[in-house]
Write an enzyme that holds these catalytic residues in place. Structure first.
Site, PDB file in Angstrom:
ATOM      1  N   HIS A   1       0.804  -1.215   0.000  1.00  0.00           N
ATOM      2  CA  HIS A   1       0.000   0.000   0.000  1.00  0.00           C
ATOM      3  C   HIS A   1       0.839   1.268   0.000  1.00  0.00           C
ATOM      4  CE1 HIS A   1      -3.344  -2.708   1.086  1.00  0.00           C
ATOM      5  NE2 HIS A   1      -4.110  -1.748   0.601  1.00  0.00           N
ATOM      6  N   GLY A   2       2.061   1.211   0.459  1.00  0.00           N
ATOM      7  CA  GLY A   2       2.853   2.431   0.436  1.00  0.00           C
ATOM      8  C   GLY A   2       4.194   2.290   1.105  1.00  0.00           C
TER       9      GLY A   2
END
Length: 484
Positions: A326-327
């Protein structure tokens, strides 16, 4: 190009008309238009990154063809490794290069050495995490001989770049979507109407629910030191509905748009906030990613077949990797670890598959036990979302510390209290609608069974809300998952 923009409102009807009235007679023309439209759709953001999609398409198409004819196990492994390294290499460079550099510097600083590294001003290509996983699933399935590689490059290019789900999913498997590009599509009125209905509901979730929740969530999280624990908690609730309305709304629009062109995409959200435990939540939230990690990471690692320590190891690996996907921030990794900790008791007691059917199936109301389970699961999820939304670890800890302080019992305070109360009432109504439709693929799926005047009243209310309640939020807000 944003789904909730005027550009897309013009783009979609033009492509629809060309698709069904100009190129509908030949498959190659249909696929050609899909590729052209998809490249225009993606290039509207930044045409330079079209080369990445084209390069991935060529590489995986070529490797897929070679895997079909190659029988030497060593060479087949080399071909698969090449596909994985190239795709993950691009993803790693654009998404994680500066993250690793910054942490490398921090580690040396901790050891007493100061270094001055060269960082790059890297622009993250929209949707790279999604289409990378989509093409990887193709080569992996071909390698495992679960899928016959296609010889039709145009069809494969359309599969990789299909504009409805290109930038934020659902992450489609080649076994489901690719065969649909290999057969001629004919217009089906009922499917198109259902697609429009799902698009309408997706726009409602994005514009009316998510964007208005974002106004308060952003204000509270961006100025967290000014708010009490109760206000921060309500802000976390607003973010929980923001990310659900935003991401599931995108999926609804994507699935509905695909149906307009005769395609069936997989369901990506199945009313996750009605889950009775974390295991059920992850079977219902971002289904295409959860099942991707299950099939291509968890099961190859041994899944749940080994001893208890292997089960624990595999659980933490899949959740940590999911968080990192996700990041490039430690907050996402901690978010993944926290969900793994939530999941662990279910795994150890072998109750992680206790809730496989819809809650209160066939009933109007859930039991008190189910209500308590849903409440606990939702609260755990909201607390985990704090890490997902926070700017860094210090920010997340500061928010949670305040939430669990005495100020939690103070009355919440907002910059516009009356608007906040209206939004809370709207969220309650939204969840009632979701509850009524929870046994369907999306909340309004069975609305066609109602009498025509009632249906049109509902449609009018939704369209009216899109225009009237947009005034509570900024127009053309990007979707949250564009940054992933």
């Amino acid at each position: 190009m944003l789904f909730n923009s005027l550009d897309f409102a013009i783009f979609l009807p033009i492509v629809f008309l060309l698709y069904w009235f100009l190129v509908s007679k030949k498959l190659v023309y249909q696929n050609g238009l899909v590729v052209l439209a998809s490249y225009v759709f993606y290039g509207w953001w930044d045409w330079r990154f079209l080369s990445l999609i084209l390069f991935s398409t060529i590489i995986d198409f070529t490797i897929g063809k070679k895997l079909k004819t190659e029988s030497n196990p060593t060479i087949r492994k080399i071909l698969l490794s090449a596909s994985i390294l190239i795709n993950i290499g691009f993803l790693g460079f654009f998404k994680y290069f500066n993250f690793f550099v910054d942490n490398f510097v921090t580690a040396f600083r901790f050891l007493g050495s100061e270094i001055q590294p060269n960082t790059l001003n890297i622009i993250l290509p929209v949707g790279i995490s999604f289409y990378t996983f989509q093409t990887l699933s193709y080569t992996i399935d071909v390698y495992k001989r679960k899928l016959e590689p296609t010889q039709d490059f145009l069809a494969f290019a359309a599969f990789v770049s299909f504009f409805p789900q290109l930038v934020a999913g659902p992450i489609e498997r080649a076994s489901n979507l690719l065969p649909q590009f290999l057969m001629h599509r004919k217009f089906e009125y009922a499917k198109a109407v259902d697609g429009m209905r799902q698009i309408l509901w997706g726009l409602f979730k994005k514009i009316v629910i998510a964007d208005n929740c974002a106004e308060f969530a952003n204000e509270i999280f961006n100025n967290s030191s000014d708010y009490s624990g109760s206000s921060l908690f309500v802000g976390s609730l607003f973010f929980a509905f923001q990310i659900y309305g935003d991401f599931s709304g995108y999926s609804d629009i994507a699935i509905g748009t695909a149906r307009l062109f005769g395609f069936n995409l997989k369901q990506n959200f199945a009313f996750p906030y009605f889950s009775r435990d974390i295991a059920e939540f992850w079977r219902r939230w971002h289904i295409s990613l959860s099942t991707w990690f299950r099939d291509y990471l968890y099961i190859p690692l041994g899944g749940s077949k080994g001893g208890i320590w292997m089960k624990i190891r595999n659980t933490f690996i899949i959740f940590i990797v999911s968080g990192f996907w996700h990041g490039a921030n430690w907050t996402f990794i901690v978010w993944g670890v926290l969900n793994a900790l939530y999941f662990l008791p279910l795994l150890l007691t072998n109750t992680n598959r206790s809730n496989l059917v819809v809650v209160a199936q066939g009933k109007y109301f859930p039991s008190l036990k189910d209500v308590m389970k849903m409440f606990v699961t939702f609260m755990l999820t909201v607390l985990a979302w704090v890490f997902f939304r926070a700017e860094n670890m210090g920010h997340a800890i500061q928010i949670l510390t305040e939430i669990f302080s005495g100020s939690f019992f103070e009355a919440p305070d907002f910059h516009d209290g009356s608007k906040a109360i209206k939004l809370i009432a709207l969220l309650i109504l939204f969840m009632v609608i979701e509850w009524i439709g929870r046994e369907n693929k999306y909340a309004l799926e069975n609305i066609y069974k109602l009498k025509l005047p009632i249906r049109w009243v509902i449609y009018f209310i939704l369209v009216f809300a899109l225009f009237y309640l947009t005034g509570m939020a900024d127009l053309d807000q990007e979707f949250i998952y564009f940054q992933f």
